[in-house]
Design a protein around this motif. Sequence first.
Motif, PDB file in Angstrom:
ATOM      1  N   ASP A 284       5.657   3.541   1.056  1.00  0.00           N
ATOM      2  CA  ASP A 284       5.766   3.439  -0.402  1.00  0.00           C
ATOM      3  C   ASP A 284       7.061   4.095  -0.874  1.00  0.00           C
ATOM      4  N   ALA A 339       1.907  -0.410   0.719  1.00  0.00           N
ATOM      5  CA  ALA A 339       0.536  -0.172   0.266  1.00  0.00           C
ATOM      6  C   ALA A 339       0.491  -0.052  -1.253  1.00  0.00           C
ATOM      7  N   ALA A 340       1.553   0.479  -1.856  1.00  0.00           N
ATOM      8  CA  ALA A 340       1.596   0.596  -3.309  1.00  0.00           C
ATOM      9  C   ALA A 340       1.606  -0.783  -3.969  1.00  0.00           C
ATOM     10  N   ARG A 343      -1.930  -2.198  -3.763  1.00  0.00           N
ATOM     11  CA  ARG A 343      -2.809  -1.575  -4.762  1.00  0.00           C
ATOM     12  C   ARG A 343      -2.540  -2.121  -6.155  1.00  0.00           C
ATOM     13  N   GLU A 347      -5.146  -4.236  -8.447  1.00  0.00           N
ATOM     14  CA  GLU A 347      -5.569  -3.746  -9.762  1.00  0.00           C
ATOM     15  C   GLU A 347      -5.300  -4.772 -10.851  1.00  0.00           C
ATOM     16  N   GLU A 352      -9.801  -3.339  -6.417  1.00  0.00           N
ATOM     17  CA  GLU A 352      -9.197  -2.103  -5.927  1.00  0.00           C
ATOM     18  C   GLU A 352      -9.372  -1.997  -4.414  1.00  0.00           C
ATOM     19  N   VAL A 353      -8.491  -1.221  -3.809  1.00  0.00           N
ATOM     20  CA  VAL A 353      -8.598  -0.945  -2.377  1.00  0.00           C
ATOM     21  C   VAL A 353      -9.697   0.088  -2.196  1.00  0.00           C
ATOM     22  N   SER A 356      -9.615   1.900   4.014  1.00  0.00           N
ATOM     23  CA  SER A 356      -8.404   1.764   4.812  1.00  0.00           C
ATOM     24  C   SER A 356      -8.692   2.363   6.177  1.00  0.00           C
ATOM     25  N   ARG A 366      -6.845  -2.968   5.201  1.00  0.00           N
ATOM     26  CA  ARG A 366      -7.300  -2.538   3.874  1.00  0.00           C
ATOM     27  C   ARG A 366      -8.444  -3.452   3.435  1.00  0.00           C
ATOM     28  N   ILE A 368     -10.633  -4.688   0.115  1.00  0.00           N
ATOM     29  CA  ILE A 368     -10.470  -4.783  -1.338  1.00  0.00           C
ATOM     30  C   ILE A 368     -11.712  -5.426  -1.930  1.00  0.00           C
TER      31      ILE A 368
END
Length: 377
Positions: A284, A339-340, A343, A347, A352-353, A356, A366, A368
């Motif tokens: 990230d 990963a950011a 996410r 969203e 949402e995650v 992991s 991941r 979700i």
Amino acid sequence: MNTASATPVGPAPVWDVINGFTSYWALSAALDLGLFDALAEEAGCGAGLDAGQLAAAVGAAGPGPVTVLAETLVALDLLDAVGDRFRLTPVAERYLVSTAPASMAALVRYSPGPPAAWPGLADTVRTGGPEPSVTADLNALYPALVGATGPTQAGVATAVAAELERRGWWPKQPTVVDLGCGSGAWATALLHARPDGTVIAVDRPDVLPLAERAAGDAGLGDRVVPVAGDYLDAVLPVASADVVVLAHVLRAEPADRARRLLTRAIELAGARGVVVVADYWRPDPPPDPPPARRHDVSAREDDGRAEDEDRGALCRAARHELLLSLTMLASTAGLGVTAAELRAWAEAAGAEVVGSFEPVPRQHVRLIRSRTPEALS
């Protein structure tokens, strides 16, 4: 700083990169020669082969060149040497013998993508994308590449099925949509865990037969529904699914397509299903400083140093993932995914995650789910 008394900086990292090229071709040559397979045939006695025996087994002119190659593989921890004999290491026995269930022998050849992509990487960085000829080479290579990923991905999918079972998200007769089914490893592994389930397998027309063949060979052909087309707009025979799989497809797509593909997967999963994303995540980016500290010069400088150090550590820890992202850059329109980003895209799609984990080394997953009360309950 007194540079005269400072320890001189050595060139080891540069040599490591140069030697990485040599290391790759040493492994490729050993696979082409059938060197690991030859040693596997002698593994029962445990004694291994000396250079002369190994040369005869692989059809080499003599023991000299084979010795240089084998000793190099020992240095790379891919062979062991005891006295005058060479033997397989546990890693080579598991991953480099062509008949091993988890063999990566084919993946070694195909994972770097088209060979022509690498000499042109500087131009790709300048222009933002690979030459059309590289893309054409990748398209031709793609069926072999996804086929080579099968043994590794089968292990990941089996572990994911167990995790879904543990979490109570794995119905007895699940409907699975696999967007980018590739070799069919995920479809067959998931169906082994749930033989009464159904997998909608989506991929390109030239790749889809691989998944169909894998399911047929496993006696599961009647449980797989093949759909040829683009992941984003292929017409599916179902409106929703219990599980939607995105296995190593997001990183090969430009950001907008990757975001829309994840959104489609989330919509298919609905309020009760789960999206499974397996990929290699880039680190990230560092966060923006808090507003109150943006005007504090000394604090901003301290934050900057800390962020630089943190980012350096993150990049070094993600060496494998970054090299695979660079592979995407060299021959596709993708840059990898952080990963950011995942996410944020989840969203924005109302999800949402929620999990992991790393089911096998260097394979990151991941999970979700929708943020609706029904899903979260």
